[in-house]
Design an enzyme around this catalytic site. Sequence first.
Site, mmCIF file in Angstrom:
data_model
loop_
_atom_site.group_PDB
_atom_site.id
_atom_site.type_symbol
_atom_site.label_atom_id
_atom_site.label_comp_id
_atom_site.label_asym_id
_atom_site.label_seq_id
_atom_site.Cartn_x
_atom_site.Cartn_y
_atom_site.Cartn_z
ATOM 1 C CB CYS A 70 -57.245 -29.035 48.696
ATOM 2 S SG CYS A 70 -57.116 -30.628 47.644
ATOM 3 C CG HIS A 113 -53.666 -27.125 45.908
ATOM 4 N ND1 HIS A 113 -53.804 -26.916 47.151
ATOM 5 C CD2 HIS A 113 -54.213 -28.544 45.772
ATOM 6 C CE1 HIS A 113 -54.058 -27.855 47.800
ATOM 7 N NE2 HIS A 113 -54.318 -28.835 47.142
ATOM 8 C CD GLU A 123 -52.522 -23.215 47.216
ATOM 9 O OE1 GLU A 123 -52.586 -24.258 47.794
ATOM 10 O OE2 GLU A 123 -53.603 -22.974 46.553
#
Length: 304
Positions: free
Chosen positions: A142, A235, A237
């Site tokens: 990001c 993202h 994760e």
Amino acid sequence: MPVNIPRDLPARAILEDEGIFVMSDERARSQDIRPMRIAILNLMPTKEATETQLLRVLGSTPLQVEVTLLHMASHASRNTAPEHLEAFYATFADVEDRYFDGMVVTGAPIELLDFEAVDYWPEMTQILDWSREHVYSTIHICWGAQAALYRHYGVPKYELPQKLSGVFDHRVLRPDSALLRGFDERFRAPHSRHTDVHAADIAATGAVDILATSDEAGVLLAATPDNRQVFITGHPEYDRDTLSREYRRDRDAGLGTAMPANYYPHHDETRTPVLNWRSHGVLLYANWLNHCVYQRVPFEQSGT
């Protein structure tokens, strides 16, 4: 295989409850293999949540991983207890003479600031420059991806009309990439950001390949041809409820942030979001650790 983390790190109990294989230093030292030495530069204000997310995907691989958590010495964290940082984190000064097999640089909720206006930008540039010689492969997430693209290749970021938040469909552009082995042609991943990088600017560097993109969210994944610099604008994760927590935080602060797209069933925020991106997120990090780090890094690393 396990991720090696301190016994008292709060994330440990969460991961053990989920069946993620974690290991103590004592057990790791008894094994006749060298673990992958991975640094995590955690720039997020909610450091414990980010630790857990990243350790979950790193701990879902067939490799033993030894993690070093880093925080910025030049920035005072207001959302993480000093005792937590003292117990579990190091600073750049503690590790600048070391070499790491891999590093993860997280995002940070500061996209609307010019890079040079970030209070820790001088330290950030020092770490990014150091990583090119002291880390075999680095994943940037990001804002971390935007910062590294800007620092290394001069790629600018652009403010979006409104925050990009939601779970978006992506298509694989380079199925031959080691990072995308085993991926479906189309897959989902979350995004949460106020700024964007443009594919044309990345392509113009002549040094970075675009690997996966979305019609709605733009570039998701890019990397240098040798995969030693990896950039993820989203993202993969994230946990099931991360976007929800961010949305409610922004809403309660009166920021007028729209509900995350393609996230709540029937766009109803009272319903539990469907976790439909985890498998590809785990696979992405497993591919990185195996194909871009473990299979290529020297057994005794003293330089890159």
